[in-house]
Design an enzyme around this catalytic site. Sequence first.
Site, PDB file in Angstrom:
ATOM      1  N   ARG A  49       0.851  -1.198   0.000  1.00 25.27           N
ATOM      2  CA  ARG A  49       0.000   0.000   0.000  1.00 25.27           C
ATOM      3  C   ARG A  49       0.888   1.249   0.000  1.00 25.27           C
ATOM      4  O   ARG A  49       1.253   1.759   1.075  1.00 25.27           O
ATOM      5  CB  ARG A  49      -0.921  -0.010   1.218  1.00 25.27           C
ATOM      6  CG  ARG A  49      -1.935  -1.155   1.205  1.00 25.27           C
ATOM      7  CD  ARG A  49      -2.913  -1.059   2.366  1.00 25.27           C
ATOM      8  NE  ARG A  49      -2.228  -1.218   3.643  1.00 25.27           N
ATOM      9  CZ  ARG A  49      -1.970  -2.396   4.205  1.00 25.27           C
ATOM     10  NH1 ARG A  49      -2.329  -3.518   3.595  1.00 25.27           N
ATOM     11  NH2 ARG A  49      -1.369  -2.452   5.355  1.00 25.27           N
ATOM     12  N   VAL A 134      13.573 -16.849  14.790  1.00 23.39           N
ATOM     13  CA  VAL A 134      13.289 -17.651  15.985  1.00 23.39           C
ATOM     14  C   VAL A 134      13.511 -16.814  17.238  1.00 23.39           C
ATOM     15  O   VAL A 134      14.598 -16.261  17.434  1.00 23.39           O
ATOM     16  CB  VAL A 134      14.185 -18.904  16.052  1.00 23.39           C
ATOM     17  CG1 VAL A 134      13.870 -19.707  17.313  1.00 23.39           C
ATOM     18  CG2 VAL A 134      14.009 -19.765  14.809  1.00 23.39           C
ATOM     19  N   LYS A 207       9.779 -22.957  13.992  1.00 21.38           N
ATOM     20  CA  LYS A 207      10.976 -22.594  14.745  1.00 21.38           C
ATOM     21  C   LYS A 207      11.739 -23.839  15.205  1.00 21.38           C
ATOM     22  O   LYS A 207      12.975 -23.856  15.193  1.00 21.38           O
ATOM     23  CB  LYS A 207      10.583 -21.728  15.937  1.00 21.38           C
ATOM     24  CG  LYS A 207       9.986 -20.387  15.529  1.00 21.38           C
ATOM     25  CD  LYS A 207       9.381 -19.648  16.707  1.00 21.38           C
ATOM     26  CE  LYS A 207       8.765 -18.326  16.272  1.00 21.38           C
ATOM     27  NZ  LYS A 207       8.084 -17.627  17.398  1.00 21.38           N
TER      28      LYS A 207
END
Length: 430
Positions: A49, A134, A207
């Site tokens: 946008r 992570v 993760k």
Amino acid sequence: MMRTRPLKVALLGCGVVGSEVARIMTTHAADLAARIGAPVELAGVAVRRPSKVREGIDPALVTTDATALVKRGDLDVVVEVIGGIEPARTLITTAIEHGASVVSANKALLAQDGAALHAVAEANNKDLYYEAAVAGAIPLIRPLRESLAGDKVNRVLGIVNGTTNFILDKMDSTGAGYQEALDEATALGYAEADPTADVEGFDAAAKAAILAGIAFHTRVRLDDVYREGMTEVTAADFASAKEMGCTIKLLAICERAKDGASVTARVHPAMIPLSHPLASVRGAYNAVFVESDASGQLMFYGPGAGGAPTASAVLGDLVAVCRNRLNGSTGPGESAYAALPVSPMGDVVTRYHISLDVADKPGVLAQVATVFAEHGVSIDTVRQQGKDGEASLVVVTHRASDAALTGTVEALRKLDTVRGVASIMRVEGE
């Protein structure tokens, strides 16, 4: 001597994390230049946008054509914080092929296609860094890849999703039910409008795949990770946990087999003793234990999500990659030489807490104990309460394989005296 020509950085995505990255690059420009040895310049920002006002970012840098941006050929580093699989995968690959190193926070993509992305980076002699993928601001990837490179990691155990930890902590501390705690997490901005990725364990599983791959020098993909969400955890489960001196956490657990011949990776709710350090991790915080031969137990703790914490990890990678760029070198890439097989969940050995609804009459306990014995599952403790012909039987086992426990539960369901299996939960951290 500092180089005067700036290193050019492009940013893919300018949401919560991307806007923080841009802000820090601007407000800490002098410090970053001093640490790197050259100034860094924001050369372009790809967004969806373009009309949105982005404070501190020159509108002339904003574009909706991310592909053209990464193909420029004069970029030193591309920072990817848009998430998802596509177009992120194509954009990262294209950026590397056109001469840029990449810093990413994209756990889903790295868990699914990390090996392919590393191969592209190696073929083009470029860096691929992803500390922010992570545990947010917590330094974890670099310690595993670099600080512990000379050690043998045997286990990684931790809380790697702040949303689920907030919900479970609220259930533990207030006695709230799951939905009530989720509603509060949503109101406070800890949970997304659609919390599926968090509460069903998809986020933590991605993760876990990344951590297992790095820790064990083995390719572990998202499909290799056993995943169990926490939506079925109840206030009654917490009450049972408290009776055992435990609490409940959604854990990511990556383990090397005792014989060293295989590894496992899993995500699921588990009871852990209140004496374990992970039991005291509150709110939306993350904490990860790493167990290795030489170092013993290491604990990493801190904010695991949010714009500023995640941006901190991104900027740490950016500094490292820019330094490598100036030196004409690259940092550590994929290390998968061990190529250990990933064992199925059925091979995992742990303790279990099983709550059964049974008939309140003589001989029930003996029947249940016989089923456990027939399947080779040893019982540690049993607790029975009942009245008016119905009873609750809680069994805590010694360590047993998931396959053996599954067979035991299937047999228990066939007993006329067992009305139902109220809950099954693993017991970890002992």
